[in-house]
Scaffold this active site. Sequence first.
Site, PDB file in Angstrom:
ATOM      1  N   ARG A 100     -20.108  -0.988   6.250  1.00 59.93           N
ATOM      2  CA  ARG A 100     -19.019  -1.420   7.052  1.00 59.93           C
ATOM      3  C   ARG A 100     -19.023  -0.693   8.222  1.00 59.93           C
ATOM      4  O   ARG A 100     -18.997   0.456   8.326  1.00 59.93           O
ATOM      5  CB  ARG A 100     -17.956  -1.859   6.382  1.00 59.93           C
ATOM      6  N   ARG A 114       0.858  -1.279  -0.118  1.00 57.64           N
ATOM      7  CA  ARG A 114      -0.075   0.155  -0.008  1.00 57.64           C
ATOM      8  C   ARG A 114       0.800   1.015  -0.317  1.00 57.64           C
ATOM      9  O   ARG A 114       0.397   2.498   0.070  1.00 57.64           O
ATOM     10  CB  ARG A 114      -0.693   0.072   1.185  1.00 57.64           C
TER      11      ARG A 114
HETATM   12  P1  AMP Z   1      -8.785  -3.478   3.662  1.00 56.23           P
HETATM   13  O1  AMP Z   1      -9.671  -4.395   3.942  1.00 56.23           O
HETATM   14  O2  AMP Z   1      -7.623  -3.717   2.451  1.00 56.23           O
HETATM   15  O3  AMP Z   1      -9.386  -2.046   3.138  1.00 56.23           O
HETATM   16  O4  AMP Z   1      -7.986  -2.781   4.983  1.00 56.23           O
HETATM   17  C1  AMP Z   1      -8.706  -2.579   6.083  1.00 56.23           C
HETATM   18  C2  AMP Z   1      -7.498  -1.477   6.848  1.00 56.23           C
HETATM   19  O5  AMP Z   1      -6.430  -2.136   7.269  1.00 56.23           O
HETATM   20  C3  AMP Z   1      -6.803  -0.408   6.088  1.00 56.23           C
HETATM   21  O6  AMP Z   1      -7.821   0.912   6.083  1.00 56.23           O
HETATM   22  C4  AMP Z   1      -5.839  -0.017   6.882  1.00 56.23           C
HETATM   23  O7  AMP Z   1      -5.947   0.527   8.078  1.00 56.23           O
HETATM   24  C5  AMP Z   1      -5.495  -1.614   7.318  1.00 56.23           C
HETATM   25  N1  AMP Z   1      -4.444  -2.183   6.197  1.00 56.23           N
HETATM   26  C6  AMP Z   1      -4.622  -3.080   5.386  1.00 56.23           C
HETATM   27  N2  AMP Z   1      -3.635  -3.546   4.681  1.00 56.23           N
HETATM   28  C7  AMP Z   1      -2.632  -2.611   5.030  1.00 56.23           C
HETATM   29  C8  AMP Z   1      -1.311  -2.332   4.631  1.00 56.23           C
HETATM   30  N3  AMP Z   1      -0.638  -3.096   3.498  1.00 56.23           N
HETATM   31  N4  AMP Z   1      -0.725  -1.351   5.218  1.00 56.23           N
HETATM   32  C9  AMP Z   1      -1.280  -0.639   5.984  1.00 56.23           C
HETATM   33  N5  AMP Z   1      -2.452  -0.676   6.473  1.00 56.23           N
HETATM   34  C10 AMP Z   1      -3.196  -1.779   5.950  1.00 56.23           C
END
Ligand code: AMP
Length: 189
Positions: free
Chosen positions: A132, A91
């Site tokens: 969500r 990310r």
């Molecule tokens: P997602 O389900 O991919 O939208 O992830 C949900 C939340 O998890 C994000 O908004 C971040 O707070 C955290 N997160 C997930 N993947 C990452 C990553 N690679 N780096 C930093 N934070 C992450």
Amino acid sequence: MALRLVILGRQGSGKGTQAIRISESFGCIHISTGDMLRAAVAAGTELGQQADAVMKSGGLVGDDIMNGIVAERLAADDIMANGVLLDGFPRTSDQADALERIGADQGVAIDLAVNLEVAVDIVRERMVARGREDDTPEAIDKRLSLYEEQTAPLLDWFAARDLLATIDGVGSEEDVFGRLSAAIDKVSQ
Ligand code: AMP
């Protein structure tokens, strides 16, 4: 061939749904860092306690923590044997560099990053609609602007390595999957 893929796209682009279909169709293991973090929060582990507030605010968990979690997961036998589809990682540029180093250490490399392109206005509407718990309007806006700032430059990072395929993510689930499959087929021969 054990494919090593990355799927990129704004939150709400349909990335999660398509990731499941790709992993089923191409036999690689779907790793969602968001799911891993949510599981850690639910289990109340130390990682979960650290990540909880950051996730609720729509921020990003620190690179060192994320790089460590992913390095450990990628070293597991199931991934070495079957390949991987990374969803939600990298990310940031720091995470992309870490991914490259992890691959170099293991003697493997990413085959392709697919970027599911859906315009910002469309994903914002979809995220509001899915309701969500961590999808407050403030958190949605913060995530979308963080995406532009930190994640969109990753497109250049992958493109510079000739590893990027941008796919139109607007259309039926079936049509979008067809476009993704065609791009992945090209690197899986
Ligand atoms: P997602 O389900 O991919 O939208 O992830 C949900 C939340 O998890 C994000 O908004 C971040 O707070 C955290 N997160 C997930 N993947 C990452 C990553 N690679 N780096 C930093 N934070 C992450």
